[in-house]
Design a protein around this motif. Structure first.
Motif, PDB file in Angstrom:
ATOM      1  N   GLU A   1       0.807  -1.224   0.000  1.00  0.00           N
ATOM      2  CA  GLU A   1       0.000   0.000   0.000  1.00  0.00           C
ATOM      3  C   GLU A   1       0.836   1.268   0.000  1.00  0.00           C
ATOM      4  O   GLU A   1       0.360   2.329  -0.396  1.00  0.00           O
ATOM      5  N   SER A   2       2.083   1.165   0.455  1.00  0.00           N
ATOM      6  CA  SER A   2       2.857   2.397   0.610  1.00  0.00           C
ATOM      7  C   SER A   2       3.853   2.647  -0.516  1.00  0.00           C
ATOM      8  O   SER A   2       4.485   3.693  -0.544  1.00  0.00           O
TER       9      SER A   2
ATOM     10  N   LEU B   1       0.052   5.340  -5.326  1.00  0.00           N
ATOM     11  CA  LEU B   1       0.389   4.353  -4.298  1.00  0.00           C
ATOM     12  C   LEU B   1      -0.415   3.070  -4.520  1.00  0.00           C
ATOM     13  O   LEU B   1      -1.500   3.103  -5.123  1.00  0.00           O
TER      14      LEU B   1
ATOM     15  N   SER C   1      -2.212   1.538  -2.501  1.00  0.00           N
ATOM     16  CA  SER C   1      -3.537   1.641  -1.876  1.00  0.00           C
ATOM     17  C   SER C   1      -4.523   2.421  -2.747  1.00  0.00           C
ATOM     18  O   SER C   1      -5.723   2.404  -2.488  1.00  0.00           O
ATOM     19  N   GLU C   2      -4.013   3.125  -3.748  1.00  0.00           N
ATOM     20  CA  GLU C   2      -4.884   3.960  -4.579  1.00  0.00           C
ATOM     21  C   GLU C   2      -5.295   3.282  -5.883  1.00  0.00           C
ATOM     22  O   GLU C   2      -6.002   3.884  -6.690  1.00  0.00           O
TER      23      GLU C   2
END
Lengths: 254, 548
Positions: free
Chosen positions: A93-94, A133, A135-136
């Motif tokens: 996610e990062s 990212l 997560s996006e």
């Protein structure tokens, strides 16, 4: 005719979870440039087989050789020659999309990754998302990123579990093209999917498994010639007959 | 609890909870604070204290509403309930009843806490439970109003970062409390000390402003402190009537909240999912997305370009991007340890050694438990991780390295700060500083190795919470025992050194010089063993456990 040794060889693979026998003596080979379509009903043992070949699950019984390296004896060598595209890729996610490629290149020891990454971002329509990212990313984007991560390692053996999940029609077309190209460059590909149409389009050979055992192995033409189908029968018909699902269908249908 | 071991762990967890509640009711600290049963205390003061407690709970409940405008529905029910032919009012009633059940459970803890402080505990229990339920309904009414676009308040907050507003209000209240502490000449004055606390409370209870402000809570407070059957029945009736009225008012004034409900429920589901995957800090709060247009900062490859360096770099990127709040909290904890270390007296050598020991011991245990940027935060990616062509031992080392790096940096900062403030120095500091990273690594590697062998973690909404509390307790015990065994072995080696030098008639100061390095090598060896065990556990880790 010149014959190449198989890049992937699986012999008598057996995998048990407690009392459940998930894979039962499965054997098959995939030659360079060949695409093997792995099909079977839910719970047939497809994902377990692929996870074991990818070195994610330990080999309990049987032999797996990847590009000439025994997975038990030389797991790192075997894993280096193999790429795995899971059915639901979970990116970090990062990390950004580009950092994912940098990361994969670092872990697989790929030199001069930067140019390769730029090219892959373009091919998988991810250039605009290079700084996004993990997560996006949407489901389809995650799938494309998983392709790009697998491609950057230039694998000799490519394992794909439901590779077209979440892709839009444009993405599906691009993914099919890329898979064909990787095979044309000499990689051995195992493609597991419930999309029989996709298997029909891409696979050179077919492996149907049910309850962890191979119930058919051969080309689509051989399947059509076999007693699993009337001459010219569809893959759906072959699949249903091979797994015994057509009998249940008859019963259900009255 | 489907297996014998599950039943055993469940029983252990149950006993732990009962023990905790029992300690609150019958434990030595039960008489602390203000004794509500004191006959010399006026009824007005008792009521004021109950109202103050309820007001604090109500404040927290209203702050919580900022994080969940609209109606929260669990992920499994969200779309089914919103698309079902059920009125919004009935949906609200259903959730209020669920809230009521949860409030009753948490109310048991408050009841245990106040049992010995209530004039008539049997009556007071009803008062506490009804008051908590009423406050929960009020909180829900507020969150519904915030999500109701038919109301001005709902329209006003559309698109605004409500969580930040709630957080800001909370921070202002905390700042006010800290300000109050600082303003008081000393803590003793604030909490009683020389000042007649009872007189202050009596005076506060007579304040018309305070009485007016807290008046909505009075009926509940009256029931909590009821002493006679007559008082109890009267206020029970009043409270039940208020509760029914609030319940129906909340359900009937619901308005259009579907959009807010969808947003809130999905955000909370994401947060719970993140916690299940092991995320902590801001990542668990669901804030893993940036504002549009903001660029991510690239972090240099601090650990090199090899396979280990690459994995450690990715871990460090995760820490730097999403764990600022957790790191700041860690800094605050180290600050607390530094303040404690300032009280240490003795020679310069003793001060250096004891300060280092205190800060490292406290910091490692606490930070190791809260700053978990390790395998717990990688569970959803274990399938990919296990397919990497990296030896398991190195993979294990690379994953925990950034966490060790960060904790070590915080602890070194703490030790330096402590010694600079005290103005002491002794060469033994070099040995202490050398030991800090290996001690931190030993604990973090042991913690992760045990986690990979027994991947037990408690997350909100998890089934079998009691069972998991029991298992977690045992596993913590196992970690401490393993560390103690390693420490004991080292102590034996050092003792043998002393004994050996005495036997051959050598100078004891020689051993004093050698002992710290023996300790260093010993902890390093223990770390190596924990890493090897962790690597083996990673190889054996079954991904079907975490991916379901």
């Amino acid at each position: 005719m010149e014959t190449h040794p198989p890049l992937l060889s699986v012999r008598a693979l057996t995998r048990r979870f407690d009392t459940v026998l998930a894979v039962d003596g499965l054997s098959f080979e995939v030659a360079p440039g060949e695409i093997l379509g792995l099909v079977g009903p839910n719970g047939a043992g497809k994902t377990t087989s692929l996870r074991t070949i990818a070195g994610i699950l330990p080999v309990q019984s049987g032999e797996i050789t990847v590009a000439g390296r025994d997975l038990k004896q030389d797991p790192l060598g075997a894993k280096s020659a193999l790429a795995w595209v899971p059915d639901d890729p979970q990116p970090d996610e990062s990390l950004t999309v580009l950092e994912h490629l940098e990361f994969t290149a670092g872990v697989y020891g790929v030199r001069d990754w930067s140019e390769l990454a730029t090219g892959l971002l373009e091919r998988f329509d991810l250039t605009e998302k290079a700084d996004a990212l993990g997560s996006e990313l949407s489901r389809g984007m995650r799938q494309k990123l998983a392709f790009a991560q697998a491609w950057i390692t230039a694998p000799q053996v490519l394992l794909m579990d439901e590779p077209l999940s979440g892709l839009d029609p444009l993405g599906i077309r691009a993914a099919k093209r890329e898979i064909r190209e990787v095979a044309a460059n000499g990689a051995a590909i195992v493609l597991s999917s419930h999309l029989l149409k996709l298997i029909e389009e891409l696979a050179d050979r077919l492996l149907i498994i049910d309850s962890g055992r191979a119930v058919f192995s051969g080309t689509l033409a051989e399947a059509r010639e076999s007693d699993l189908a009337e001459r010219g029968g569809s893959l759906e018909e072959i699949f249903l007959r091979a797994t015994g699902a057509d009998d249940q269908d008859d019963v259900a249908g009255g | 609890m489907r297996s014998p071991s599950g039943c055993l762990f469940g029983l252990l967890g149950f006993l732990l909870i009962i023990g905790w509640l029992g300690l609150m009711v019958f434990g030595p600290g039960r008489g602390g604070g203000v004794d509500w049963g004191d006959e010399g205390q006026s009824e007005a003061v008792r009521i004021l204290l109950v109202q103050a407690f309820l007001a604090a709970f109500g404040f927290l409940s209203l702050m919580g509403a900022f994080n969940a405008k609209g109606l929260y529905l669990p992920k499994s029910e969200l779309h089914a309930l919103l698309s079902a032919p059920i009125s919004s009012a009935d949906l609200v009633r259903y959730r209020l009843l669920v809230d009521g059940g949860k409030t009753a459970l948490s109310g048991i803890i408050f009841v245990a806490l106040f049992w010995n402080r209530l004039p008539s505990p049997g009556y007071g229990v009803f008062g506490i439970l009804l008051a908590l339920f009423a406050i929960t309904i009020l909180g829900r009414m507020f969150s519904l109003a915030l999500g109701n676009t038919n109301l001005w308040i709902g329209r006003f907050f559309v698109g605004r970062a409500l969580g930040r507003i709630g957080f800001s209000i909370g921070m202002v209240v905390w700042a006010a409390m800290i300000g109050l502490l600082v303003k008081a000449d000393n803590a003793g004055e604030l909490f009683g000390g020389d000042v007649d606390m009872r007189a202050r409370l009596e005076s506060a209870a007579e304040s018309p402003l305070l009485t007016a402000l807290l008046s909505p809570l009075r009926p509940f407070a009256e029931l909590v402190v009821a002493e006679t059957p007559g008082q109890f029945l009267l206020w029970l009736g009043v409270n039940v009537a208020i509760l029914v009225a609030l319940f129906e008012l909340c359900a009937r004034s619901v308005g259009e909240i579907r959009e807010a409900t969808l947003t809130t429920s999905e955000a909370l589901a994401k947060r719970i999912g993140a916690m299940r995957r092991g995320h902590t800090g801001l990542a668990a709060m669901g804030r893993t997305e940036r504002k549009a247009g903001t660029r991510v900062r690239r972090l240099p490859r601090l650990f090199g370009h090899g396979k280990v360096g690459t994995i450690a770099w990715a871990q460090l990127v995760g820490i730097s991007r999403f764990s600022l709040a957790t790191t700041l909290l860690g800094l605050a904890v180290v600050g607390f340890a530094v303040v404690m270390s300032l009280e240490i007296d003795g020679t310069a050598k003793e001060q250096v050694m004891m300060s280092s020991l205190l800060i490292t011991g406290l910091g490692t245990m606490y930070l190791g438990a809260t700053m978990r940027f390790d395998f717990r935060s990688s569970l959803s990616r274990m399938e990919s991780i296990k397919s990497w062509p990296v030896p398991a031992g190195r993979l294990f080392f690379a994953t925990v390295l950034p966490q060790v790096f960060l904790i070590t940096a915080l602890l070194l900062l703490g030790v330096f700060t402590s010694l600079v403030v005290k103005g002491v120095f002794h060469p033994v500091l070099i040995q202490c500083l050398a030991l800090i990273p290996v001690v931190v690594y030993a604990w973090v590697s042991l913690d992760n190795a045990v986690f990979l062998i027994f991947p037990v973690k408690y997350v909100p909404g998890q089934d079998g919470a009691v069972h998991h509390i029991g298992r977690s307790l045992l596993l913590l015990l196992l970690r401490i025992i393993l560390l103690s065994v390693a420490g004991g072995l080292l102590a034996l080696v050092i003792f043998a050194l002393y004994w050996g030098t005495e036997l051959v008639g050598l100078d004891a100061t020689l051993v004093e010089r050698v002992a710290p390095w023996v300790l260093f090598l010993g902890v390093l060896m223990a770390s190596w063993v924990f890493t090897a065990v962790g690597g083996a556990a990673l190889r054996r880790y079954d991904v079907s456990r975490s991916i379901s």
